[in-house]
Design a protein around this motif. Structure first.
Motif, mmCIF file in Angstrom:
data_model
loop_
_atom_site.group_PDB
_atom_site.id
_atom_site.type_symbol
_atom_site.label_atom_id
_atom_site.label_comp_id
_atom_site.label_asym_id
_atom_site.label_seq_id
_atom_site.Cartn_x
_atom_site.Cartn_y
_atom_site.Cartn_z
ATOM 1 N N SER B 102 0.836 -1.208 0.000
ATOM 2 C CA SER B 102 0.000 0.000 0.000
ATOM 3 C C SER B 102 0.870 1.257 0.000
ATOM 4 O O SER B 102 0.486 2.274 -0.562
ATOM 5 N N PHE B 103 2.054 1.155 0.606
ATOM 6 C CA PHE B 103 2.987 2.304 0.562
ATOM 7 C C PHE B 103 3.401 2.591 -0.884
ATOM 8 O O PHE B 103 3.378 3.747 -1.338
ATOM 9 N N ILE B 104 3.743 1.513 -1.606
ATOM 10 C CA ILE B 104 4.186 1.691 -3.005
ATOM 11 C C ILE B 104 3.044 2.276 -3.842
ATOM 12 O O ILE B 104 3.224 3.247 -4.573
ATOM 13 N N SER B 107 2.298 5.937 -2.834
ATOM 14 C CA SER B 107 3.341 6.916 -3.190
ATOM 15 C C SER B 107 3.376 7.144 -4.705
ATOM 16 O O SER B 107 3.459 8.294 -5.157
ATOM 17 N N ILE B 108 3.268 6.065 -5.494
ATOM 18 C CA ILE B 108 3.271 6.251 -6.956
ATOM 19 C C ILE B 108 1.961 6.910 -7.402
ATOM 20 O O ILE B 108 1.944 7.787 -8.265
ATOM 21 N N GLY B 109 0.850 6.493 -6.776
ATOM 22 C CA GLY B 109 -0.457 7.077 -7.113
ATOM 23 C C GLY B 109 -0.492 8.574 -6.843
ATOM 24 O O GLY B 109 -1.019 9.336 -7.647
ATOM 25 N N PHE B 205 2.044 -1.270 -10.291
ATOM 26 C CA PHE B 205 1.110 -1.227 -11.430
ATOM 27 C C PHE B 205 -0.164 -0.453 -11.055
ATOM 28 O O PHE B 205 -0.616 0.414 -11.796
ATOM 29 N N HIS B 206 -0.712 -0.783 -9.872
ATOM 30 C CA HIS B 206 -1.962 -0.119 -9.448
ATOM 31 C C HIS B 206 -1.752 1.366 -9.179
ATOM 32 O O HIS B 206 -2.662 2.167 -9.404
ATOM 33 N N GLY B 207 -0.584 1.727 -8.693
ATOM 34 C CA GLY B 207 -0.300 3.142 -8.454
ATOM 35 C C GLY B 207 -0.045 3.872 -9.760
ATOM 36 O O GLY B 207 -0.565 4.972 -9.984
ATOM 37 N N TYR B 208 0.717 3.259 -10.642
ATOM 38 C CA TYR B 208 1.148 3.935 -11.872
ATOM 39 C C TYR B 208 -0.022 4.218 -12.810
ATOM 40 O O TYR B 208 -0.106 5.282 -13.414
ATOM 41 N N THR B 223 -7.316 -1.907 -3.657
ATOM 42 C CA THR B 223 -7.342 -2.860 -4.779
ATOM 43 C C THR B 223 -5.993 -3.537 -4.916
ATOM 44 O O THR B 223 -5.902 -4.749 -5.144
ATOM 45 N N SER B 224 -4.941 -2.741 -4.767
ATOM 46 C CA SER B 224 -3.589 -3.273 -4.904
ATOM 47 C C SER B 224 -3.328 -4.344 -3.844
ATOM 48 O O SER B 224 -2.757 -5.400 -4.138
#
Lengths: 253, 245
Positions: B102-104, B107-109, B205-208, B223-224
């Protein structure tokens, strides 16, 4: 100079840009204006290569964007400075690191030299002594200055600004506009600003491109805008009582 | 259709991750930062969870294997097998999907929402390589974290077993050493490497590719987490079937 010829772009068969052609000269600040939904942001994103367009040509100093290979596109992008609407500063980096970022990515120079360059640029945008602040600690106006500093640190040939003074008070907005205009003239770069702020138009609009429903409706300068009889332009620009009065006074004088 | 589209997009993302690499000088800093964010900062929670869950597993095993029918060393043996084969690699990975995943994603989102990814792209930087590749490399150290989880899980089990009075220290150690199959360690670490790759790429992937604003960043994180868990569980089954089945 940037030349755009018959640019067309649509989303899900819904045409957004319907064949726009115009030139943006070197050393001049050009403003793209128009109502919300007129296609300004899509147009700017096409120029930046963030959107692929279906038809037309974008020519950067005799180099057609479509016929460039990946290496040429990369070189071109390293010559582009961009100021985003929300500044888009990297929030994990402090102000100095944000401004230094393009240098780190594209230039081979010692750290001290990079730091000197960053300090020169920060001084230019009147932000010296804020190097170690994080973007979250900076005000809206400061963030815009940092974004401008980051955009010009690499000495770009082209500068794109998407509503650089949105969310700023009128005084700070004019300061930011003038700063962009001065940098454009000092460094002789091609600057394109996306805006619907009439103060910007009156202050720095050397060339104004008015878009309406994805079409190029009118092109002129800030002086021409007082005299124009184009109804779409006058309805948009002189929508407030204040500007209507200003126009009347200008025309009388 | 959306599912297939997303799988295709994920594969394209993986492909782009290896194209147009970022300058090594910059990449080195990113890898170190991501190692700190994903691996080093997870040491505390992983150690805490492993030690106490190890203890709980042992107590439950000890309580359900009382009686003269069972050998005294069984608790140590069962604790070792449970922790090495399943708890450390799989359950810890699911906990990591919540913590690191969830951090990844967020942060990307957030970078997507605030146009920071656009800023990278406009500069001519391969944003997928810049943002995701260092996370994949940083999580190559994930087996180190799992080794610690294995060690502390067994240590917690030993503490609970001996000090709880369920078995003696010598019986527990005998159990740990009984019928040890080294391939089980290899199996556990193969799983760990696969899970590390999933932990780095699925949340990225979910953030990007998220769209929208701050609310959608929260939704993307949820979701991620779900999809990272689902992928880990499916791959856990497949790898177990292939290597132990």
């Amino acid at each position: 100079m940037i030349s755009v010829k018959n640019l067309k772009k649509s989303f899900d068969n819904n045409p957004i840009l319907k064949g726009i052609s115009c030139d943006f000269e070197k050393g001049k600040t050009s403003l793209i204006i128009g109502q919300t939904g007129s296609g300004k942001t899509v147009f700017l994103k096409c120029l930046l290569g963030l959107h692929k367009y279906e038809e037309g040509e974008i020519i950067f100093d005799n180099n057609n964007l479509e016929s460039m290979n990946d290496l040429e596109k990369m070189t071109l992008k390293s010559n582009i400075g961009t100021v985003f609407q929300g500044s888009a500063l990297f929030d994990s980096m402090n102000i100095e690191e944000n401004v230094m970022f393009p240098l780190k990515m594209f230039k081979e120079m010692p750290f001290d030299e990079m730091q000197d360059r960053v300090n020169i640029v920060l001084k230019r945008v009147e932000l010296l002594n804020s190097n170690k602040k994080m973007p979250s600690e900076a005000s809206g106006g400061m963030q815009k200055r940092v974004a401008i500093a980051r955009a010009i640190v690499n000495e770009p040939k082209y500068l794109f600004c998407d509503e650089p003074n949105s969310g700023l008070d009128p005084k700070t907005a004019i300061v930011i506009d003038n700063l962009i205009n001065e940098i454009t003239q000092e460094q002789n770069i091609t600057t394109i600003i996306n805006s619907h702020d009439m103060n910007s138009v009156m202050e720095i609009g050397e060339k104004i491109v008015f878009l309406k429903n994805g079409n190029l409706e009118w092109v002129g300068s800030k002086k021409d805008i007082f005299k124009t009889k184009n109804k779409a332009v006058t309805d948009f620009v002189y929508s407030s009582e204040l500007y209507k009065k200003v126009r009347k006074m200008y025309l009388k004088s | 259709m959306t599912f297939l589209h997303n799988i295709g997009l994920y594969i394209i993302m993986l492909q782009k991750m290896f194209q147009k690499p970022t300058k090594w000088k910059v990449m080195k800093e990113l890898i170190l930062k991501d190692t700190e964010d994903t691996v080093i900062n997870s040491l505390g929670i992983i150690s805490f969870v492993s030690f106490f869950i190890g203890g709980v597993i042992t107590i439950q095993l000890a309580l359900s294997t009382t009686g003269s029918f069972y050998p005294n060393y069984l608790v140590g043996y069962a604790t070792r097998e449970t922790i090495i084969l399943e708890f450390a690699p799989t359950i810890i990975s699911i906990i990591m999907a919540g913590k690191v995943g969830s951090f990844i994603t967020s942060s990307i989102g957030s970078m997507r929402v605030t146009e920071q990814i656009d800023a990278l792209e406009v500069m001519g930087i391969n944003s997928i390589n810049y943002l995701i590749f260092p996370k994949v490399i940083a999580l190559l150290l994930y087996p180190f974290l799992i080794s610690i989880a294995m060690f502390l899980g067994i240590l917690g089990g030993m503490g609970a077993c001996v000090y709880g009075g369920y078995s003696t220290m010598s019986d527990f150690i005998e159990g740990i050493q009984t019928d040890f199959i080294p391939f089980h360690m290899i199996y556990a670490f193969i799983k760990t490497f696969v899970f590390a790759f999933i932990l780095a790429t699925v949340p990225s992937f979910h953030g990007y590719y998220m769209k929208g604003g701050a609310l959608e960043v929260g939704k993307a994180s949820t979701t991620s987490f779900i999809w990272t868990c689902v992928t880990i569980i499916i791959f856990n089954f497949l790898i177990t079937q292939m290597l132990l089945g």
